[in-house]
Design an enzyme around this catalytic site. Structure first.
Site, mmCIF file in Angstrom:
data_model
loop_
_atom_site.group_PDB
_atom_site.id
_atom_site.type_symbol
_atom_site.label_atom_id
_atom_site.label_comp_id
_atom_site.label_asym_id
_atom_site.label_seq_id
_atom_site.Cartn_x
_atom_site.Cartn_y
_atom_site.Cartn_z
ATOM 1 N N ARG A 99 0.806 -1.233 0.000
ATOM 2 C CA ARG A 99 0.000 0.000 0.000
ATOM 3 C C ARG A 99 0.834 1.277 0.000
ATOM 4 N NH1 ARG A 99 -3.866 -1.792 4.881
ATOM 5 N NH2 ARG A 99 -4.933 -3.501 3.809
ATOM 6 N N CYS A 130 -9.451 -1.489 5.724
ATOM 7 C CA CYS A 130 -10.913 -1.421 5.778
ATOM 8 C C CYS A 130 -11.427 -0.109 6.366
ATOM 9 C CB CYS A 130 -11.468 -2.602 6.565
ATOM 10 S SG CYS A 130 -10.468 -3.087 7.970
ATOM 11 N N SER A 160 -14.180 -9.243 12.730
ATOM 12 C CA SER A 160 -13.902 -9.901 11.448
ATOM 13 C C SER A 160 -12.742 -9.235 10.713
ATOM 14 C CB SER A 160 -15.143 -9.930 10.562
ATOM 15 O OG SER A 160 -15.605 -8.616 10.356
ATOM 16 N N HIS A 243 -17.708 -2.104 10.491
ATOM 17 C CA HIS A 243 -16.900 -1.100 11.198
ATOM 18 C C HIS A 243 -17.691 0.215 11.273
ATOM 19 C CE1 HIS A 243 -13.631 -3.807 11.063
ATOM 20 N NE2 HIS A 243 -12.775 -3.148 10.320
ATOM 21 N N ASN A 316 -17.124 -4.224 6.709
ATOM 22 C CA ASN A 316 -15.668 -4.196 6.507
ATOM 23 C C ASN A 316 -15.186 -5.307 5.591
ATOM 24 O OD1 ASN A 316 -16.510 -5.524 9.142
ATOM 25 N ND2 ASN A 316 -14.487 -6.434 8.859
HETATM 26 N N1 LIG Z 1 -11.146 -8.869 7.230
HETATM 27 C C1 LIG Z 1 -11.084 -7.599 6.870
HETATM 28 O O1 LIG Z 1 -11.938 -6.737 7.217
HETATM 29 C C2 LIG Z 1 -9.992 -7.163 5.988
HETATM 30 C C3 LIG Z 1 -10.062 -5.889 5.467
HETATM 31 C C4 LIG Z 1 -9.043 -5.453 4.646
HETATM 32 C C5 LIG Z 1 -7.996 -6.286 4.386
HETATM 33 N N2 LIG Z 1 -7.946 -7.544 4.911
HETATM 34 C C6 LIG Z 1 -6.813 -8.380 4.590
HETATM 35 O O2 LIG Z 1 -7.208 -9.489 3.782
HETATM 36 C C7 LIG Z 1 -6.356 -10.605 4.032
HETATM 37 C C8 LIG Z 1 -7.186 -11.817 4.416
HETATM 38 O O3 LIG Z 1 -7.990 -11.532 5.540
HETATM 39 P P1 LIG Z 1 -9.142 -12.534 6.031
HETATM 40 O O4 LIG Z 1 -9.897 -11.770 7.046
HETATM 41 O O5 LIG Z 1 -9.874 -13.137 4.870
HETATM 42 O O6 LIG Z 1 -8.264 -13.693 6.711
HETATM 43 P P2 LIG Z 1 -8.684 -15.206 7.055
HETATM 44 O O7 LIG Z 1 -10.171 -15.313 7.181
HETATM 45 O O8 LIG Z 1 -7.861 -15.609 8.200
HETATM 46 O O9 LIG Z 1 -8.260 -16.056 5.741
HETATM 47 C C9 LIG Z 1 -6.929 -16.159 5.334
HETATM 48 C C10 LIG Z 1 -6.853 -16.852 3.976
HETATM 49 O O10 LIG Z 1 -5.496 -16.861 3.558
HETATM 50 C C11 LIG Z 1 -5.095 -18.206 3.257
HETATM 51 N N3 LIG Z 1 -3.673 -18.361 3.556
HETATM 52 C C12 LIG Z 1 -3.021 -17.972 4.669
HETATM 53 N N4 LIG Z 1 -1.693 -18.285 4.563
HETATM 54 C C13 LIG Z 1 -1.526 -18.885 3.351
HETATM 55 C C14 LIG Z 1 -0.422 -19.425 2.651
HETATM 56 N N5 LIG Z 1 0.815 -19.427 3.168
HETATM 57 N N6 LIG Z 1 -0.618 -19.947 1.423
HETATM 58 C C15 LIG Z 1 -1.850 -19.950 0.870
HETATM 59 N N7 LIG Z 1 -2.957 -19.451 1.486
HETATM 60 C C16 LIG Z 1 -2.796 -18.916 2.709
HETATM 61 C C17 LIG Z 1 -5.983 -19.063 4.134
HETATM 62 O O11 LIG Z 1 -6.022 -20.363 3.618
HETATM 63 P P3 LIG Z 1 -6.301 -21.651 4.568
HETATM 64 O O12 LIG Z 1 -7.773 -21.608 4.885
HETATM 65 O O13 LIG Z 1 -5.897 -22.773 3.706
HETATM 66 O O14 LIG Z 1 -5.448 -21.456 5.794
HETATM 67 C C18 LIG Z 1 -7.303 -18.310 3.997
HETATM 68 O O15 LIG Z 1 -7.909 -18.632 2.757
HETATM 69 C C19 LIG Z 1 -5.389 -10.124 5.120
HETATM 70 O O16 LIG Z 1 -4.244 -9.593 4.493
HETATM 71 C C20 LIG Z 1 -6.137 -8.990 5.788
HETATM 72 O O17 LIG Z 1 -5.277 -8.086 6.412
HETATM 73 C C21 LIG Z 1 -8.933 -7.998 5.698
#
Ligand SMILES: NC(=O)c1ccc[n+]([C@@H]2O[C@H](COP(=O)([O-])OP(=O)(O)OC[C@H]3O[C@@H](n4cnc5c(N)ncnc54)[C@H](OP(=O)(O)O)[C@@H]3O)[C@@H](O)[C@H]2O)c1
Length: 340
Positions: A99, A130, A160, A243, A316
């Protein structure tokens, strides 16, 4: 003719929402692949009426794919995003890794769509944090009218935003409060999150602010205007999704609250719900599953020369992550690839 699109992190919260939103918005997809870690190999995720079987990101070849929507966290992004980009596949990344790279565009399509032109620098586009995404959607049209000098924002951020484990921790801890023999100490959070609030998101910086607060400052400058001063306090609250932000804005020119309300009513991506009566505003539980950023409680701040207060709420996982990423994909398709 449509697009070949990869969803990276398809088993996670954001990945799940990206699949839902692509289907809901009838994104012109020719082929779609769900990728995650080897742990999830073979597990199934839904895409509209179809089911996709998850493949291993580690062995996937991005050659010939148009776009990859990444939601896997910074560590995995660092390994796999350059591989996708080198194969000519545009990366749209949800992590914070890219970013702040001046060569990489950070885009909220309602605010700075023109930044898409810089995609070719590295074949990577970053999605904002977010809490920034929803705020700048509201700030931009007001800034265009009265020039924002300073923003003071306090956030009320749902669990979340911290991923799957954070959601589980609030759920399990809440249940355990009613069953004292089943103690669930904090793991993902630094203190108990059930029936509590925590004024700490991401790591501490040298000046005493947290990285989440720093992100709001730096990203608002990059997306809207480097001259806007922002000070933020980011707080985690025991809400599953959605949020909320209390935003105080100081302008160069006077802006009447009624005119601000009219401007926001016309603004893309914004929905104004602002009745000065019981329930005449939006709370996070009501924004879940919606595309809009909701604005309520618009009112003059008479303690500064040209001030306004407002309340800003959004899903979010959608505007703060998945929806914005899909909107960038739509923009890239419309402006650059022109297939669809
Ligand atoms: N949640 C929000 O509001 C939000 C907002 C903006 C940005 N983000 C960003 O979006 C990203 C994901 O967030 P999330 O909330 O969706 O997280 P999450 O629910 O914990 O899901 C993480 C995902 O990443 C995969 N993963 C993790 N390590 C991996 C690896 N080494 N190789 C391949 N796949 C891998 C996981 O696969 P497995 O299931 O196989 O472990 C899962 O599909 C993060 O960078 C977060 O900062 C989130």
């Amino acid at each position: 003719m449509g697009y070949k699109i990869a969803i990276v992190g398809a088993t996670g919260n954001v990945g799940h929402e990206m699949l839902n939103i692509l289907a809901e918005r009838q994104f012109p997809v020719d082929e779609i692949v769900a990728l995650a870690s080897r742990r999830s190999l073979g597990s199934e995720v839904s895409f509209g009426d179809t089911t996709l079987t998850t493949k291993d990101l580690d062995t996937f070849d991005f050659a010939g794919w148009d776009m990859a929507l990444f939601a896997v966290g910074s560590e995995a992004t660092k390994i796999y995003a350059p591989k996708a980009a080198a194969a000519g596949c545009l990366v749209i990344d949800n992590s914070s890794l890219y970013r702040y790279d001046p060569k990489i565009p950070l885009i909220v399509p309602e605010v700075n769509p023109e930044a898409i032109a810089d995609y070719k620098n590295k074949m990577i586009i970053a999605n904002p944090n977010c809490s920034t995404a929803q705020m700048v959607v509201a700030l931009k049209p007001l800034h265009d009218r009265a020039r924002i000098k300073r923003v003071v924002v306090s956030t009320y951020q749902s669990v979340s935003g911290g991923g799957k484990e954070a959601i589980d921790e609030l759920w399990d801890q809440t249940k355990s409060i009613y069953n004292p023999t089943d103690n669930k100490p904090p793991k993902k959070f630094t203190k108990q999150i059930a029936f509590n609030v925590i004024p700490h998101i991401d790591v501490f910086m040298e000046d005493g602010s947290t990285k989440e607060e720093w992100k709001m400052v730096v990203e608002t400058k990059k997306i809207v205007d480097p001259n806007i001063k922002v000070t933020a306090t980011c707080v985690r609250v025991p809400v599953f999704v959605g949020h909320s932000e209390a935003v105080n804005i100081e302008f160069e020119d006077f802006l009447d609250e009624d005119e601000a309300r009219d401007i926001l009513r016309e603004a893309p991506g914004v929905m104004v719900i602002d009745k000065r009566e019981d329930g005449g505003y939006v709370s996070p539980i009501e924004c879940v599953g919606d595309f809009a950023t909701f604005i309520s409680r618009i009112r003059q701040d008479s303690t500064v020369e040209n001030g306004l207060n407002l309340w800003c709420v959004s899903d979010n996982l959608r505007k703060g992550a998945a929806l914005n990423a899909v909107q960038i994909a739509e923009l890239y398709g419309r402006e650059i690839l022109k297939k669809g």
